[in-house]
Design a protein around this motif. Structure first.
Motif, PDB file in Angstrom:
ATOM      1  N   ASP A 114       0.822  -1.215   0.000  1.00  0.00           N
ATOM      2  CA  ASP A 114       0.000   0.000   0.000  1.00  0.00           C
ATOM      3  C   ASP A 114       0.856   1.266   0.000  1.00  0.00           C
ATOM      4  N   ILE A 115       2.192   1.110  -0.156  1.00  0.00           N
ATOM      5  CA  ILE A 115       3.066   2.262  -0.309  1.00  0.00           C
ATOM      6  C   ILE A 115       4.022   2.006  -1.469  1.00  0.00           C
ATOM      7  N   LYS A 116       4.587   3.073  -1.997  1.00  0.00           N
ATOM      8  CA  LYS A 116       5.572   2.969  -3.068  1.00  0.00           C
ATOM      9  C   LYS A 116       6.778   3.813  -2.706  1.00  0.00           C
ATOM     10  N   ILE A 117       7.951   3.201  -2.708  1.00  0.00           N
ATOM     11  CA  ILE A 117       9.186   3.921  -2.387  1.00  0.00           C
ATOM     12  C   ILE A 117       9.612   4.736  -3.600  1.00  0.00           C
ATOM     13  N   THR A 118       9.753   6.027  -3.420  1.00  0.00           N
ATOM     14  CA  THR A 118      10.111   6.926  -4.522  1.00  0.00           C
ATOM     15  C   THR A 118      11.588   7.298  -4.527  1.00  0.00           C
ATOM     16  N   HIS A 119      12.249   7.206  -3.375  1.00  0.00           N
ATOM     17  CA  HIS A 119      13.681   7.536  -3.283  1.00  0.00           C
ATOM     18  C   HIS A 119      14.401   6.414  -2.527  1.00  0.00           C
ATOM     19  N   PRO A 120      14.618   5.265  -3.174  1.00  0.00           N
ATOM     20  CA  PRO A 120      15.240   4.122  -2.478  1.00  0.00           C
ATOM     21  C   PRO A 120      16.643   4.410  -1.979  1.00  0.00           C
ATOM     22  N   GLY A 121      17.365   5.320  -2.648  1.00  0.00           N
ATOM     23  CA  GLY A 121      18.717   5.626  -2.204  1.00  0.00           C
ATOM     24  C   GLY A 121      18.773   6.359  -0.886  1.00  0.00           C
ATOM     25  N   SER A 122      17.625   6.895  -0.431  1.00  0.00           N
ATOM     26  CA  SER A 122      17.593   7.647   0.826  1.00  0.00           C
ATOM     27  C   SER A 122      17.143   6.795   2.008  1.00  0.00           C
ATOM     28  N   ILE A 123      16.852   5.528   1.766  1.00  0.00           N
ATOM     29  CA  ILE A 123      16.448   4.617   2.836  1.00  0.00           C
ATOM     30  C   ILE A 123      17.616   3.691   3.137  1.00  0.00           C
ATOM     31  N   VAL A 124      18.033   3.661   4.394  1.00  0.00           N
ATOM     32  CA  VAL A 124      19.236   2.930   4.787  1.00  0.00           C
ATOM     33  C   VAL A 124      18.876   1.752   5.679  1.00  0.00           C
ATOM     34  N   PHE A 125      19.485   0.613   5.405  1.00  0.00           N
ATOM     35  CA  PHE A 125      19.320  -0.581   6.228  1.00  0.00           C
ATOM     36  C   PHE A 125      20.668  -0.918   6.867  1.00  0.00           C
ATOM     37  N   ALA A 126      20.621  -1.387   8.094  1.00  0.00           N
ATOM     38  CA  ALA A 126      21.852  -1.764   8.797  1.00  0.00           C
ATOM     39  C   ALA A 126      21.649  -3.098   9.487  1.00  0.00           C
ATOM     40  N   ASP A 127      22.710  -3.853   9.558  1.00  0.00           N
ATOM     41  CA  ASP A 127      22.691  -5.123  10.275  1.00  0.00           C
ATOM     42  C   ASP A 127      23.826  -5.098  11.293  1.00  0.00           C
ATOM     43  N   GLU A 128      23.611  -5.714  12.425  1.00  0.00           N
ATOM     44  CA  GLU A 128      24.606  -5.674  13.505  1.00  0.00           C
ATOM     45  C   GLU A 128      25.113  -7.068  13.800  1.00  0.00           C
ATOM     46  N   VAL A 129      26.419  -7.188  13.918  1.00  0.00           N
ATOM     47  CA  VAL A 129      27.015  -8.471  14.277  1.00  0.00           C
ATOM     48  C   VAL A 129      28.191  -8.223  15.211  1.00  0.00           C
ATOM     49  N   GLY A 130      28.297  -9.021  16.234  1.00  0.00           N
ATOM     50  CA  GLY A 130      29.403  -8.916  17.169  1.00  0.00           C
ATOM     51  C   GLY A 130      30.571  -9.786  16.725  1.00  0.00           C
ATOM     52  N   CYS A 131      31.772  -9.272  16.847  1.00  0.00           N
ATOM     53  CA  CYS A 131      32.968  -9.989  16.403  1.00  0.00           C
ATOM     54  C   CYS A 131      34.010 -10.024  17.517  1.00  0.00           C
ATOM     55  N   GLN A 132      34.969 -10.886  17.350  1.00  0.00           N
ATOM     56  CA  GLN A 132      36.023 -11.083  18.335  1.00  0.00           C
ATOM     57  C   GLN A 132      37.359 -11.154  17.608  1.00  0.00           C
ATOM     58  N   CYS A 133      38.349 -10.367  18.066  1.00  0.00           N
ATOM     59  CA  CYS A 133      39.657 -10.349  17.420  1.00  0.00           C
ATOM     60  C   CYS A 133      40.450 -11.624  17.667  1.00  0.00           C
ATOM     61  N   ASN A 134      40.102 -12.369  18.703  1.00  0.00           N
ATOM     62  CA  ASN A 134      40.826 -13.601  18.999  1.00  0.00           C
ATOM     63  C   ASN A 134      40.526 -14.638  17.917  1.00  0.00           C
ATOM     64  N   GLN A 135      41.565 -15.039  17.176  1.00  0.00           N
ATOM     65  CA  GLN A 135      41.399 -15.964  16.055  1.00  0.00           C
ATOM     66  C   GLN A 135      41.758 -17.409  16.395  1.00  0.00           C
ATOM     67  N   LYS A 136      42.077 -17.675  17.654  1.00  0.00           N
ATOM     68  CA  LYS A 136      42.588 -18.992  18.016  1.00  0.00           C
ATOM     69  C   LYS A 136      41.566 -20.090  17.760  1.00  0.00           C
ATOM     70  N   LYS A 137      40.279 -19.795  17.936  1.00  0.00           N
ATOM     71  CA  LYS A 137      39.244 -20.811  17.756  1.00  0.00           C
ATOM     72  C   LYS A 137      38.500 -20.661  16.431  1.00  0.00           C
ATOM     73  N   ASP A 138      39.051 -19.870  15.516  1.00  0.00           N
ATOM     74  CA  ASP A 138      38.418 -19.725  14.209  1.00  0.00           C
ATOM     75  C   ASP A 138      38.480 -21.037  13.437  1.00  0.00           C
ATOM     76  N   ASN A 139      37.420 -21.336  12.686  1.00  0.00           N
ATOM     77  CA  ASN A 139      37.406 -22.542  11.868  1.00  0.00           C
ATOM     78  C   ASN A 139      38.117 -22.297  10.543  1.00  0.00           C
ATOM     79  N   HIS A 140      38.302 -23.364   9.791  1.00  0.00           N
ATOM     80  CA  HIS A 140      38.917 -23.244   8.474  1.00  0.00           C
ATOM     81  C   HIS A 140      37.920 -22.619   7.504  1.00  0.00           C
ATOM     82  N   VAL A 141      38.411 -21.738   6.649  1.00  0.00           N
ATOM     83  CA  VAL A 141      37.562 -21.057   5.678  1.00  0.00           C
ATOM     84  C   VAL A 141      37.287 -21.999   4.516  1.00  0.00           C
TER      85      VAL A 141
END
Length: 267
Positions: A114-141
């Protein structure tokens, strides 16, 4: 498995089916499925069904994720983007396909819009993820393996310091990625140490202004092999500052032709 049909019409039909074919033993209970039938059922439908152990989650999540609450959240978001002038309301809701093109109801993907986006470049989406610098328990890529001498184990150079940070990738509704925010945790804002002599570090300014190191602000490009130095072999800060130089500058992003400096200290 029998809990799915207990007390239902299906259980009654099953009982009649078993009695008509005299499927019974001394310990048999009509209206109950056997383990053999259950194994056969799973085998016949292995492309659709599997058995897994349950995963626990917070009861508050179950209470909140109701259709009414989700619809209310979407309505609040739609009201905001319409008020901001980046979308308009439609007099008649329309169905759209996966690509967002208007279509008939039987071809639609999702609910009517029931709405139409007219300026999609002005709408921002963000996702949040927590990370850890310790690589000792990282798995193989991707199951990566290394070629090495028999009887030896490849050693991977990695950080073992526990230092957490938050990563926020930003994309617009037009599908363009324009920023990636990294938030590091710090206990306090360090102040610059007093220096009475006019040294090279003095020329570089406050190395810990508001807790942000000067190296983070300027960046360091180690690919620049011959930075400009003085007669004592010290790198001259001003002569090496700028794009393509030893100090190319801190992280930036561009949003609608506007260049944004990405390094900030939050209090």
């Amino acid at each position: 498995m029998n809990s799915f049909i207990d007390g239902t019409e299906t259980q009654e039909k099953l009982s009649e089916f078993q009695k008509a074919r005299k499927v019974a033993t001394d310990e048999f209970e009509y209206g109950k499925l056997t383990h053999g039938w259950w194994r056969g059922f799973l085998k016949r439908n292995a492309h659709r069904l599997v058995t897994k152990r349950g995963e626990r989650f917070a009861s508050s999540q179950y209470d909140w994720t109701a259709h009414e609450n989700i619809a209310s959240s979407y309505d609040a978001i739609y009201n905001e983007i319409v008020d901001a002038g980046v979308a308009i309301r439609l007099d008649v809701p329309v169905y759209t396909d996966r690509e967002g093109n208007p279509c008939e109801e039987h071809e639609a993907y999702g609910l009517p819009e029931d709405i139409k986006i007219t300026h999609p470049g002005s709408i921002v989406f963000a996702d949040e993820v927590g990370c850890q610098c310790n690589q000792k328990k990282d798995n193989h890529v991707g199951g990566e393996k290394f070629l090495c001498q028999k009887g030896t184990v490849p050693q991977l150079y990695s950080s073992v310091r526990d230092f957490k940070f938050t990563l926020l990738p930003f994309t617009s509704a037009s599908g363009e990625a324009f920023a990636c925010v990294v938030i590091f945790k710090s206990e306090r804002a360090d102040k610059k140490k007093p220096d009475g002599d006019e040294t090279e570090s003095k020329k570089q300014g406050d190395t810990h202004e508001k807790g942000v190191k000067v190296e983070w602000k300027t960046g360091i490009d180690h690919a620049v092999l011959n930075p400009v130095k003085d007669e004592h072999g010290n790198i001259i800060f001003e002569a090496n500052l700028g794009p393509g130089k030893y100090y190319p500058g801190g992280p930036t992003c561009t949003c609608q032709v506007v260049i944004i400096t990405g390094l900030r200290w939050a209090t």
